[in-house]
Design a protein around this motif. Structure first.
Motif, PDB file in Angstrom:
ATOM      1  N   GLN A 283      28.719  46.654  25.171  1.00 56.92           N
ATOM      2  CA  GLN A 283      29.105  45.255  25.214  1.00 56.92           C
ATOM      3  C   GLN A 283      30.064  44.972  26.350  1.00 56.92           C
ATOM      4  O   GLN A 283      30.114  43.868  26.877  1.00 56.92           O
ATOM      5  CB  GLN A 283      29.757  44.842  23.886  1.00 56.92           C
ATOM      6  N   LYS A 284      30.850  45.980  26.754  1.00 58.61           N
ATOM      7  CA  LYS A 284      31.819  45.783  27.815  1.00 58.61           C
ATOM      8  C   LYS A 284      31.155  45.472  29.146  1.00 58.61           C
ATOM      9  O   LYS A 284      31.734  44.827  29.995  1.00 58.61           O
ATOM     10  CB  LYS A 284      32.698  47.034  27.953  1.00 58.61           C
ATOM     11  N   SER A 285      29.935  45.982  29.342  1.00 60.71           N
ATOM     12  CA  SER A 285      29.264  45.806  30.616  1.00 60.71           C
ATOM     13  C   SER A 285      28.170  44.749  30.550  1.00 60.71           C
ATOM     14  O   SER A 285      27.344  44.659  31.429  1.00 60.71           O
ATOM     15  CB  SER A 285      28.663  47.145  31.070  1.00 60.71           C
ATOM     16  N   SER A 286      28.143  43.979  29.468  1.00 54.76           N
ATOM     17  CA  SER A 286      27.108  42.960  29.312  1.00 54.76           C
ATOM     18  C   SER A 286      27.719  41.654  28.839  1.00 54.76           C
ATOM     19  O   SER A 286      28.616  41.644  28.010  1.00 54.76           O
ATOM     20  CB  SER A 286      26.051  43.441  28.301  1.00 54.76           C
ATOM     21  N   SER A 287      27.223  40.560  29.397  1.00 53.37           N
ATOM     22  CA  SER A 287      27.700  39.244  28.979  1.00 53.37           C
ATOM     23  C   SER A 287      26.870  38.699  27.827  1.00 53.37           C
ATOM     24  O   SER A 287      27.153  37.642  27.290  1.00 53.37           O
ATOM     25  CB  SER A 287      27.633  38.269  30.161  1.00 53.37           C
ATOM     26  N   THR A 288      25.826  39.436  27.429  1.00 55.76           N
ATOM     27  CA  THR A 288      24.957  39.012  26.338  1.00 55.76           C
ATOM     28  C   THR A 288      25.466  39.571  25.018  1.00 55.76           C
ATOM     29  O   THR A 288      25.598  40.788  24.879  1.00 55.76           O
ATOM     30  CB  THR A 288      23.509  39.499  26.560  1.00 55.76           C
ATOM     31  N   PRO A 289      25.796  38.739  24.033  1.00 61.12           N
ATOM     32  CA  PRO A 289      26.295  39.246  22.748  1.00 61.12           C
ATOM     33  C   PRO A 289      25.259  40.114  22.058  1.00 61.12           C
ATOM     34  O   PRO A 289      24.063  39.839  22.106  1.00 61.12           O
ATOM     35  CB  PRO A 289      26.565  37.963  21.945  1.00 61.12           C
ATOM     36  N   SER A 290      25.728  41.192  21.419  1.00 56.68           N
ATOM     37  CA  SER A 290      24.826  42.045  20.647  1.00 56.68           C
ATOM     38  C   SER A 290      24.436  41.336  19.358  1.00 56.68           C
ATOM     39  O   SER A 290      25.197  40.521  18.837  1.00 56.68           O
ATOM     40  CB  SER A 290      25.510  43.376  20.299  1.00 56.68           C
ATOM     41  N   PRO A 291      23.243  41.657  18.818  1.00 60.98           N
ATOM     42  CA  PRO A 291      22.877  41.099  17.509  1.00 60.98           C
ATOM     43  C   PRO A 291      23.887  41.556  16.458  1.00 60.98           C
ATOM     44  O   PRO A 291      24.526  42.591  16.600  1.00 60.98           O
ATOM     45  CB  PRO A 291      21.490  41.715  17.241  1.00 60.98           C
ATOM     46  N   LEU A 292      24.030  40.761  15.407  1.00 58.95           N
ATOM     47  CA  LEU A 292      24.961  41.093  14.336  1.00 58.95           C
ATOM     48  C   LEU A 292      24.593  42.449  13.733  1.00 58.95           C
ATOM     49  O   LEU A 292      23.453  42.685  13.353  1.00 58.95           O
ATOM     50  CB  LEU A 292      24.911  40.007  13.253  1.00 58.95           C
ATOM     51  N   ARG A 293      25.571  43.362  13.678  1.00 58.40           N
ATOM     52  CA  ARG A 293      25.339  44.684  13.116  1.00 58.40           C
ATOM     53  C   ARG A 293      25.568  44.661  11.613  1.00 58.40           C
ATOM     54  O   ARG A 293      26.138  43.724  11.066  1.00 58.40           O
ATOM     55  CB  ARG A 293      26.281  45.684  13.792  1.00 58.40           C
ATOM     56  N   PHE A 294      25.134  45.746  10.941  1.00 61.18           N
ATOM     57  CA  PHE A 294      25.242  45.786   9.478  1.00 61.18           C
ATOM     58  C   PHE A 294      26.683  45.606   9.024  1.00 61.18           C
ATOM     59  O   PHE A 294      26.958  44.829   8.103  1.00 61.18           O
ATOM     60  CB  PHE A 294      24.684  47.105   8.943  1.00 61.18           C
ATOM     61  N   GLN A 295      27.621  46.338   9.654  1.00 63.37           N
ATOM     62  CA  GLN A 295      29.017  46.234   9.243  1.00 63.37           C
ATOM     63  C   GLN A 295      29.532  44.801   9.384  1.00 63.37           C
ATOM     64  O   GLN A 295      30.276  44.301   8.534  1.00 63.37           O
ATOM     65  CB  GLN A 295      29.883  47.182  10.075  1.00 63.37           C
TER      66      GLN A 295
ATOM     67  N   ALA B 260      48.788  49.277  10.284  1.00 62.33           N
ATOM     68  CA  ALA B 260      49.639  48.264  10.898  1.00 62.33           C
ATOM     69  C   ALA B 260      49.279  46.846  10.462  1.00 62.33           C
ATOM     70  O   ALA B 260      50.010  45.905  10.762  1.00 62.33           O
ATOM     71  CB  ALA B 260      49.552  48.361  12.419  1.00 62.33           C
ATOM     72  N   GLY B 261      48.148  46.687   9.763  1.00 61.31           N
ATOM     73  CA  GLY B 261      47.729  45.362   9.341  1.00 61.31           C
ATOM     74  C   GLY B 261      47.037  44.563  10.439  1.00 61.31           C
ATOM     75  O   GLY B 261      46.880  43.345  10.316  1.00 61.31           O
ATOM     76  N   GLU B 262      46.582  45.243  11.502  1.00 61.23           N
ATOM     77  CA  GLU B 262      45.842  44.547  12.559  1.00 61.23           C
ATOM     78  C   GLU B 262      44.491  44.058  12.035  1.00 61.23           C
ATOM     79  O   GLU B 262      43.980  43.028  12.458  1.00 61.23           O
ATOM     80  CB  GLU B 262      45.625  45.473  13.755  1.00 61.23           C
ATOM     81  N   GLY B 263      43.914  44.834  11.140  1.00 61.40           N
ATOM     82  CA  GLY B 263      42.657  44.465  10.486  1.00 61.40           C
ATOM     83  C   GLY B 263      42.831  44.542   8.989  1.00 61.40           C
ATOM     84  O   GLY B 263      43.760  45.200   8.482  1.00 61.40           O
ATOM     85  N   ASP B 264      41.937  43.863   8.254  1.00 61.43           N
ATOM     86  CA  ASP B 264      42.032  43.833   6.788  1.00 61.43           C
ATOM     87  C   ASP B 264      41.187  44.916   6.120  1.00 61.43           C
ATOM     88  O   ASP B 264      41.671  45.599   5.225  1.00 61.43           O
ATOM     89  CB  ASP B 264      41.585  42.466   6.266  1.00 61.43           C
ATOM     90  N   ILE B 265      39.915  45.021   6.535  1.00 65.12           N
ATOM     91  CA  ILE B 265      39.026  45.987   5.878  1.00 65.12           C
ATOM     92  C   ILE B 265      38.153  46.714   6.892  1.00 65.12           C
ATOM     93  O   ILE B 265      37.860  46.203   7.977  1.00 65.12           O
ATOM     94  CB  ILE B 265      38.121  45.335   4.803  1.00 65.12           C
ATOM     95  N   LEU B 266      37.751  47.900   6.501  1.00 62.23           N
ATOM     96  CA  LEU B 266      36.798  48.715   7.263  1.00 62.23           C
ATOM     97  C   LEU B 266      35.874  49.348   6.247  1.00 62.23           C
ATOM     98  O   LEU B 266      36.319  50.132   5.402  1.00 62.23           O
ATOM     99  CB  LEU B 266      37.536  49.790   8.071  1.00 62.23           C
ATOM    100  N   CYS B 267      34.593  49.002   6.287  1.00 61.91           N
ATOM    101  CA  CYS B 267      33.658  49.455   5.256  1.00 61.91           C
ATOM    102  C   CYS B 267      32.759  50.584   5.762  1.00 61.91           C
ATOM    103  O   CYS B 267      32.570  50.763   6.964  1.00 61.91           O
ATOM    104  CB  CYS B 267      32.811  48.285   4.773  1.00 61.91           C
ATOM    105  N   GLY B 268      32.198  51.326   4.788  1.00 60.99           N
ATOM    106  CA  GLY B 268      31.283  52.410   5.124  1.00 60.99           C
ATOM    107  C   GLY B 268      31.973  53.742   5.321  1.00 60.99           C
ATOM    108  O   GLY B 268      31.440  54.622   5.997  1.00 60.99           O
TER     109      GLY B 268
END
Length: 232
Positions: free
Chosen positions: A29-41, A72-80
């Motif tokens: 994604q860093k080298s592309s301006s096209t958004p990736s499709p929504l991933r499962f997570q 640190a509370g930067e994110g709320d959840i991480l699944c899988g």
């Protein structure tokens, strides 16, 4: 003063109504301006946020930053994930995501009949990821060859860097569905079948009870099954 207090309260409520879902940073994604499709997570996080009447926001990070960001509370959840995979000072949801942990072998090599036959053999693995069952069974004879993604591991497998890759059934499926995938493979060796959880920040916007309630809802209304069938 009353108007300011009301506006401040609304701002706090707006922040509280957010769910920050952590997921692995996609290097392409860093080298592309096209958004990736929504991933499962991401889709799972969005679905859980909807059940909690929250607005979803995604936080893409390298896997090695997950534990630090959650604490640190930067994110709320991480699944899988499982506690063994991601040690740290955070809470965990109930187990609910079915996973089959496997080792896949290229047909040019002999298919291992058990984990023990992988002793001393190089195995494709993911950077920052823990493999407790392989580590326990193979000990110092567990030889990792780390890559940033399953795509990279499978490319190494195709070029003969090694003959085996540790992944999940869903990860393998995502690769074999690619149009240009043509590497002959043995039927995978199943290491373990289990259910993963969501890690929940103790310093975030949500508590474990709220996440578990949302999980119960998507289990009962069939939305989790729909997600799994769509993506896997």
């Amino acid at each position: 003063m009353l108007i300011i207090a009301i506006l401040f309260a609304r701002l706090l409520n707006a922040d509280a109504a957010e769910l920050i879902v952590m997921q692995k940073e996609e290097l392409q994604q860093k080298s592309s301006s096209t958004p990736s499709p929504l991933r499962f997570q991401a889709a799972l996080g969005q679905t859980l946020a909807e059940q909690m009447n929250r607005k979803v926001r995604y936080l893409d990070l390298p896997r090695k930053r997950f534990a630090e960001a959650l604490e640190a509370g930067e994110g709320d959840i991480l699944c899988g994930y499982l506690p063994d995979w991601l040690p740290g000072a955070f809470d965990w949801s109930k187990p609910f995501l079915p996973v089959a942990e496997i080792v896949v072998t290229a047909k040019r090599a002999k298919k291992p009949a058990s984990i023990l036959e992988l002793k001393g053999q190089r195995i494709g693995t993911l950077i920052g990821f823990v493999y407790p069952d392989l580590e326990k069974a193979l000990g110092e004879n567990f030889i990792r060859d780390d890559a940033p993604s399953i795509e990279s591991s499978m490319r190494k497998l195709a070029t003969g860097r090694f003959d085996h890759v540790a992944t999940t059934a869903a990860g393998l499926h995502s690769q074999t569905m690619q149009k240009d995938f043509s590497l002959p493979l043995h039927a995978p060796l199943t290491i373990k079948e289990f259910k993963t959880q969501c890690a929940i920040s103790k310093n975030g916007n949500v508590k474990a009870d709220e996440v578990n309630k949302a999980i119960d809802t998507i289990l009962k209304n069939g939305k989790l099954i729909d997600l799994i069938q769509h993506y896997h």
